[in-house]
Design a protein around this motif. Sequence first.
Motif, mmCIF file in Angstrom:
data_model
loop_
_atom_site.group_PDB
_atom_site.id
_atom_site.type_symbol
_atom_site.label_atom_id
_atom_site.label_comp_id
_atom_site.label_asym_id
_atom_site.label_seq_id
_atom_site.Cartn_x
_atom_site.Cartn_y
_atom_site.Cartn_z
ATOM 1 N N UNK A 23 0.835 -1.199 0.000
ATOM 2 C CA UNK A 23 0.000 0.000 0.000
ATOM 3 C C UNK A 23 0.872 1.252 0.000
ATOM 4 N N UNK A 24 1.922 1.273 0.807
ATOM 5 C CA UNK A 24 2.822 2.429 0.868
ATOM 6 C C UNK A 24 3.546 2.668 -0.460
ATOM 7 N N UNK A 25 3.668 1.639 -1.294
ATOM 8 C CA UNK A 25 4.311 1.768 -2.604
ATOM 9 C C UNK A 25 3.306 2.084 -3.709
ATOM 10 N N UNK A 26 2.038 2.153 -3.364
ATOM 11 C CA UNK A 26 0.969 2.306 -4.353
ATOM 12 C C UNK A 26 0.601 3.774 -4.581
ATOM 13 N N UNK A 27 0.541 4.192 -5.829
ATOM 14 C CA UNK A 27 0.101 5.551 -6.157
ATOM 15 C C UNK A 27 -1.357 5.762 -5.755
ATOM 16 N N UNK A 28 -2.162 4.714 -5.834
ATOM 17 C CA UNK A 28 -3.578 4.806 -5.474
ATOM 18 C C UNK A 28 -3.749 5.281 -4.036
ATOM 19 N N UNK A 29 -2.905 4.815 -3.137
ATOM 20 C CA UNK A 29 -2.967 5.200 -1.735
ATOM 21 C C UNK A 29 -2.808 6.712 -1.585
ATOM 22 N N UNK A 30 -1.790 7.269 -2.219
ATOM 23 C CA UNK A 30 -1.511 8.701 -2.104
ATOM 24 C C UNK A 30 -2.554 9.547 -2.841
ATOM 25 N N UNK A 52 3.892 14.897 1.078
ATOM 26 C CA UNK A 52 4.935 14.694 2.100
ATOM 27 C C UNK A 52 5.157 13.205 2.338
ATOM 28 N N UNK A 53 4.072 12.453 2.485
ATOM 29 C CA UNK A 53 4.207 11.018 2.739
ATOM 30 C C UNK A 53 4.850 10.299 1.558
ATOM 31 N N UNK A 54 4.425 10.651 0.353
ATOM 32 C CA UNK A 54 4.945 9.969 -0.842
ATOM 33 C C UNK A 54 6.426 10.240 -1.046
ATOM 34 N N UNK A 55 6.895 11.426 -0.670
ATOM 35 C CA UNK A 55 8.301 11.775 -0.900
ATOM 36 C C UNK A 55 9.204 11.469 0.296
ATOM 37 N N UNK A 56 8.634 11.014 1.393
ATOM 38 C CA UNK A 56 9.438 10.655 2.560
ATOM 39 C C UNK A 56 10.157 9.342 2.294
#
Length: 149
Positions: A23-30, A52-56
Amino acid sequence: MITLLFSGRSASVMRAVEKANEILASDTFYETIASLPQMSNTTLSSPEIAKILKTTDRKITVATYWNPFGAVTKTMNSYRFDVNTNKISCVTAYAVNTLINQTIQVIALLGNNINFSNSEHYNEEEENAFPWRIGEIAEIISRKTRRFA
């Protein structure tokens, strides 16, 4: 990218960590986070939170402990949190919710623009409070993407 690391023996925690990492690697999540209405306990907009979360770039260790009287999780520092194997749900989607929620709280410890207050808010508002809402999104995504054996 945020990545959870787990090397323990608990099969249910291992499954939840694997799903949380997907999920953390998924674009859908962000994208889903970015589309949320304004959260009730932060001044950040949902698109700002998602960015912020996606680029952390952070690796966070998930450790386990057993305590019938302890909380489900406890934050150790900005690189680690512990999960109580006696309290975490054995249902993967619920466990993913807990892991993602705790991950957001650990990321907030870094002090890098992610912030939320624990200010008093009504129980009705908790559904749109950060990071609880994001954990719920992860739970929903994990239910939609589960594999059938």
